[in-house]
Design an enzyme around this catalytic site. Structure first.
Site: not given
Ligand code: EPZ
Length: 418
Positions: A22-23, A92, A397, A116, A121-125, A305, A327
């Site tokens: 999926k991911n 997401r 999902r 989820c 889960r911000p998107i600032d990065l 996960d 995480i």
């Molecule tokens: C991906 O989510 C996966 N989703 C998640 O799987 C997985 O748990 C996660 O990566 C970590 O491996 C998909 O690929 C669709 P991140 P993502 O950006 O991209 C913080 C599942 O169950 N962060 O690596 O959202 C964030 O809040 C799902 O299949 C910021 O602060 O993960 C978190 O604490 C759940 N600012 C950490 O980084 C940002 O702009 C990891 O987030 C982005 C993220």
């Protein structure tokens, strides 16, 4: 599928083939719009997040169709650059259309992503990196508006190896002018899959050790055909299902090279995991021991996960185990549901202390997110009596036909209402 009833206590026996990841497929589907031609993805999983992404692609003007297990996407006529809120807010990964639409159309308008609830889960990065590539990004009324006719390659260093932010940068940089370098990029296998897909499309993209990725933007692309890697989280979930029920199952298409941390941990707990050619035989019949302390971490660390599904196994494993979730700040919600089944789990900030109990008891529980739902399925498989799991739409999902697969392995499961 909204609720499911599981009558527990049956060890699982038999064989399961692991679905496509999926991911990995979600960023690859977004990447399809970068090319004014047809992309094909084999072993594409039939799961809700893929169905929702297909709706987004069709809304943008793509033709999408199945050729058996292969999904074909003709993106020659993409005409829109706005993502429909009611679909995008469900997952997401809709945020990945920010980079893909900027790459293709030079504009993007999308709602804040859903998915989820595991914390803020911000998107600032994502936003900061897209701005660095020269786009103008505005956030207002819960929407993101981005303009960037010709993005320019830049060297970007992520303060955290965010999976989604790494993917968004790659998607925007794939058609930018010049070279983009990402430092401290995510190293999850799904990033490598996206790179390999884009290489087949004609993008010059290279992964280096230490989390560095270089992308040379390209506008003259070609039709890619990609055989999707198997889903390491789904494979880990079925490994845990064999362990918790004390059964023995054979897993085919298991991405072993992406699961070394997971298999090492489970072997250390006393679970039998043996390679048989391309298959893996899992023997959960042996006595298990707990884990002193497990910490989730970015790849190649233990994947967040699988934290909730592992918690279900530890709930019925003798002794005291501890899990630290590094995480997401709110990913222990399932502990409360497991405790309602008789588990003994205490959560304090980022740490859960699990004292194994001899058995769990079936009752009515509520899933709160995708991997938590998987954990409740595992608990139901071992609980005495009947477990009714509500809000099961979460599990659809990410897990293709999970009720059918578990039934074929000997579980007693009934889908109560669609
Ligand atoms: C991906 O989510 C996966 N989703 C998640 O799987 C997985 O748990 C996660 O990566 C970590 O491996 C998909 O690929 C669709 P991140 P993502 O950006 O991209 C913080 C599942 O169950 N962060 O690596 O959202 C964030 O809040 C799902 O299949 C910021 O602060 O993960 C978190 O604490 C759940 N600012 C950490 O980084 C940002 O702009 C990891 O987030 C982005 C993220």
């Amino acid at each position: 599928m909204e609720c499911v009833e599981i009558r527990g206590g049956k060890p699982l026996y038999g064989r399961v083939e692991i679905q496509g990841s999926k991911n990995a497929v979600l960023p690859i589907l977004a990447a399809c719009i970068l090319h004014e031609g047809t992309s094909r993805i084999d072993h594409c999983p039939r799961i809700q997040d893929v169905f929702d992404t297909i709706m987004i692609l069709r809304f943008l003007g793509c033709r999408v169709w199945w050729e058996d297990q292969c999904l074909a996407v003709d993106a020659s006529k993409v005409s829109r650059c706005k993502i429909p809120a009611q679909i995008a807010s469900r997952m997401r990964s809709s945020v990945l259309f920010l980079g893909a639409l900027l790459g293709r159309m030079g504009r993007a308008q999308l709602p804040y992503p859903g998915g989820c609830v595991l914390g803020s889960r911000p998107i600032d990065l994502h936003i900061a990196a897209i701005n660095e590539l020269g786009a103008k990004v505005e956030e207002k009324e819960g929407c993101i508006f981005a303009e960037g006719r010709m993005l320019k390659g830049k060297e970007i260093t992520l303060r955290f190896p965010s999976v989604g932010a790494t993917e968004n940068i790659i998607l925007a940089a794939a058609r930018a002018q010049g070279i983009t370098v990402i430092n401290n990029a995510a190293r999850e296998p799904e990033i490598g899959e996206l790179c390999r897909f884009l290489q087949k499309m004609g993008v010059d993209i290279r992964e280096f050790s230490g989390g560095r990725i270089e992308i040379a933007g390209e506008t003259c692309l070609q039709d890619p055909k990609h055989d999707l890697v198997a889903d390491r989280i789904v494979a880990g979930t079925y490994l845990l299902a064999a362990a918790i029920t004390g059964g023995r199952i054979t897993i085919s298409r298991m991405p072993q090279e992406h699961m070394e941390t997971v298999t090492a941990l489970l072997k250390n707990m006393g679970i039998g995991i043996e390679k048989h050619g391309c298959d893996v035989l899992v023997d959960g019949s042996r006595k298990r021991r707990g884990i002193e302390l497990l910490e989730t971490a970015p790849y190649p660390g233990f994947p967040t996960d699988l934290q909730s599904p592992l918690m279900a196994l530890l709930a019925v494993t003798e002794g005291e185990s501890r899990i630290k979730e590094n995480i997401f700040e709110d990913r222990f919600k399932t502990a409360q549901q497991l405790n309602a089944m008789g588990a003994n789990i205490k959560v304090r900030e980022k740490e859960a202390v699990i004292r194994g109990v001899p058995t769990l008891y079936g009752t009515r529980v509520e899933a709160g997110e995708l991997r938590g739902a998987a954990a409740l399925f595992l608990a139901g498989l071992i609980a005495e009596g009947t477990t009714t799991i509500c809000s099961c739409h979460y599990i659809s999902r990410g897990y293709e036909n999970i009720c059918g697969v578990l039934t074929s392995l000997g579980a007693e499961i009934e889908e109560l209402c669609n």
